[in-house]
Scaffold this motif. Sequence first.
Motif, PDB file in Angstrom:
ATOM      1  N   TYR A   3       0.823  -1.209   0.000  1.00 39.59           N
ATOM      2  CA  TYR A   3       0.000   0.000   0.000  1.00 39.59           C
ATOM      3  C   TYR A   3       0.857   1.259   0.000  1.00 39.59           C
ATOM      4  CZ  TYR A   3      -4.579  -2.177   0.643  1.00 39.59           C
ATOM      5  OH  TYR A   3      -5.752  -2.867   0.445  1.00 39.59           O
ATOM      6  N   MET A   4       1.791   1.347   0.921  1.00 44.36           N
ATOM      7  CA  MET A   4       2.517   2.598   1.128  1.00 44.36           C
ATOM      8  C   MET A   4       3.522   2.879   0.022  1.00 44.36           C
ATOM      9  SD  MET A   4       3.004   2.610   5.259  1.00 44.36           S
ATOM     10  CE  MET A   4       3.301   4.369   5.303  1.00 44.36           C
ATOM     11  N   ASN A   5       3.865   1.898  -0.776  1.00 44.57           N
ATOM     12  CA  ASN A   5       4.719   2.144  -1.944  1.00 44.57           C
ATOM     13  C   ASN A   5       3.919   2.559  -3.171  1.00 44.57           C
ATOM     14  OD1 ASN A   5       6.989   1.497  -0.471  1.00 44.57           O
ATOM     15  ND2 ASN A   5       7.029  -0.643  -1.130  1.00 44.57           N
ATOM     16  N   ASN A   6       2.608   2.653  -3.004  1.00 52.86           N
ATOM     17  CA  ASN A   6       1.738   3.020  -4.122  1.00 52.86           C
ATOM     18  C   ASN A   6       0.814   4.173  -3.764  1.00 52.86           C
ATOM     19  OD1 ASN A   6       2.158   0.847  -6.397  1.00 52.86           O
ATOM     20  ND2 ASN A   6       2.157  -0.270  -4.450  1.00 52.86           N
ATOM     21  N   GLY A   7       1.317   5.061  -2.916  1.00 51.54           N
ATOM     22  CA  GLY A   7       0.604   6.295  -2.638  1.00 51.54           C
ATOM     23  C   GLY A   7      -0.279   6.293  -1.412  1.00 51.54           C
ATOM     24  N   TYR A   8      -0.516   5.132  -0.798  1.00 52.80           N
ATOM     25  CA  TYR A   8      -1.445   5.073   0.333  1.00 52.80           C
ATOM     26  C   TYR A   8      -0.705   5.380   1.640  1.00 52.80           C
ATOM     27  CZ  TYR A   8      -4.974   3.223  -2.796  1.00 52.80           C
ATOM     28  OH  TYR A   8      -5.888   3.079  -3.809  1.00 52.80           O
ATOM     29  N   LEU A   9      -0.400   6.664   1.793  1.00 55.56           N
ATOM     30  CA  LEU A   9       0.357   7.138   2.955  1.00 55.56           C
ATOM     31  C   LEU A   9      -0.374   6.879   4.267  1.00 55.56           C
ATOM     32  CD1 LEU A   9       2.508   8.929   4.400  1.00 55.56           C
ATOM     33  CD2 LEU A   9       1.164  10.904   3.693  1.00 55.56           C
ATOM     34  N   PHE A  10      -1.700   6.974   4.249  1.00 61.68           N
ATOM     35  CA  PHE A  10      -2.476   6.912   5.483  1.00 61.68           C
ATOM     36  C   PHE A  10      -3.035   5.517   5.749  1.00 61.68           C
ATOM     37  CE2 PHE A  10      -3.175  11.182   3.553  1.00 61.68           C
ATOM     38  CZ  PHE A  10      -2.284  11.865   4.384  1.00 61.68           C
TER      39      PHE A  10
END
Length: 497
Positions: free
Chosen positions: A381-388
Amino acid sequence: MLSNFLVYLAEASFCLAVFALAYRLLLARLTYFTANRAYLLGALAASVVIPLLAFPGLAGLLAGSVSDSPAAGPLPLQLSWAAGATAAPAPSTGAGPDLTARLMSGLLALYGLGALHKLRAAARNLRGLTQLVKRHPNTDLGAFAIVHLPAPGLPAFSFGRHVFLSPLHEALSAEERQQLLLHEGVHVRQKHTLDLLLAEALGVLFWFNGLLPYFRQQLKTVHEYLADEAVARAQTSPRPYGELLIKLAARQPPFALAHAFSNQQIFLRIKMLTQPTSSPMQKLRFLLVLPVFAFAWAATACTGAPAPGEVAAPAAAAGATAAPAAAASRIGRITWLGNTYLSTVELNEALGLKPGDAYDSAAVVQRLNYDPSGRDVASRYMNNGYLFFSVKPSATRQPDGTTDLAFTIDEGRKARLRIISIVGNKKTTTTALLKLLPLRSGEDFSRDKLMESQRLLAQQGEFDPTKISIIPKPVMRPDMPTDFVDIDLVLTEKAKP
């Protein structure tokens, strides 16, 4: 820390309520005054101590769902933004945590003001009593000292080893004066003042709890019963002593920490003097105290104690090398809720676990949070823009011995990089450093690229690798499909040799 303290106050208040109810229903009418005093003091002490005696896993044990593995309850997840010794601060996702923190701080401030007010009142009472002792003549009788007060309207009362008498009591007959001094001498000899000081100290700690005045009043009442009982045993009949109580009926002393010889409960005391002694069988009621205390302990241990997994998971997420506990069960069902970006098949692939595998809470946390290979769920997730992105895992032990895993996902909104700034570089320009990094404005947020940027900056040789900080600053855009995030890279140049 603040929330833990508030939980402690709530649990201690719960214990006070349980013990007060038990005393009211079971013991208050018994004539075993010494045992009643012991119960009241024990209840006060236990209310302070019991919430501290946490028993991890008790809630699951009582529910029959405890696992032999260290994490039978919900598995907490703490996401780390950086590898190695430097961990970037977690991003702020809004005003919620700040509001909660302010509310906690406000409650603590209110509690502190109330405790301070109560402490000042107690100190004023103590100072007033000590001034009475210092300012008026004393007669030391060995076992206690008599303080002769000039005001005739005050009742006889005692504090510590001092008995306070007014001119009214000096005019009593020799027999009546002997009864009065015998009564007050019991208070001194049995150190009843210490009981009231304990209740007063807890009254400061739990100033908001209306049960502390109840305990203090019950202690005072039992003290008077004990003193009345001692005087009555020394008399052939309780009638003369009862008449003396009525004769000296007066208002309460001006200090909450003092014992008045005759007070507003005079008729209850006379009734207790004349009623038959409780039967030996009624003493068996005190055996019910044990399950009452056990219930209070079990209830607070269930609600206040962290589950073992809550202690083990943060250590695993931080890269702890402690060996995981032996798996005592196999994984049953695996379910995912709230996922839209990744399918259940993709999430199971990232998790790397399947039904029938050995259940290990530390391994589950690692595969959710951070795996050095980058194949964990958070990285997908976090490597594809989903910071939160966040995930709330839970483990439930089943009757057949397996452990079902359920993961509730909050994907959050996607975030794109906006402004990338570098602070602390003096020798190398910001433009030159930014060209070395894989971060580009307008691209989706990527945790891997942040960590790669940190590694590249550390390799430059001019910056202290242990003091490279990554500070994300989210910029929320509710009316747009994506949010922005600014990245500050804070560097510290190495000192010259």
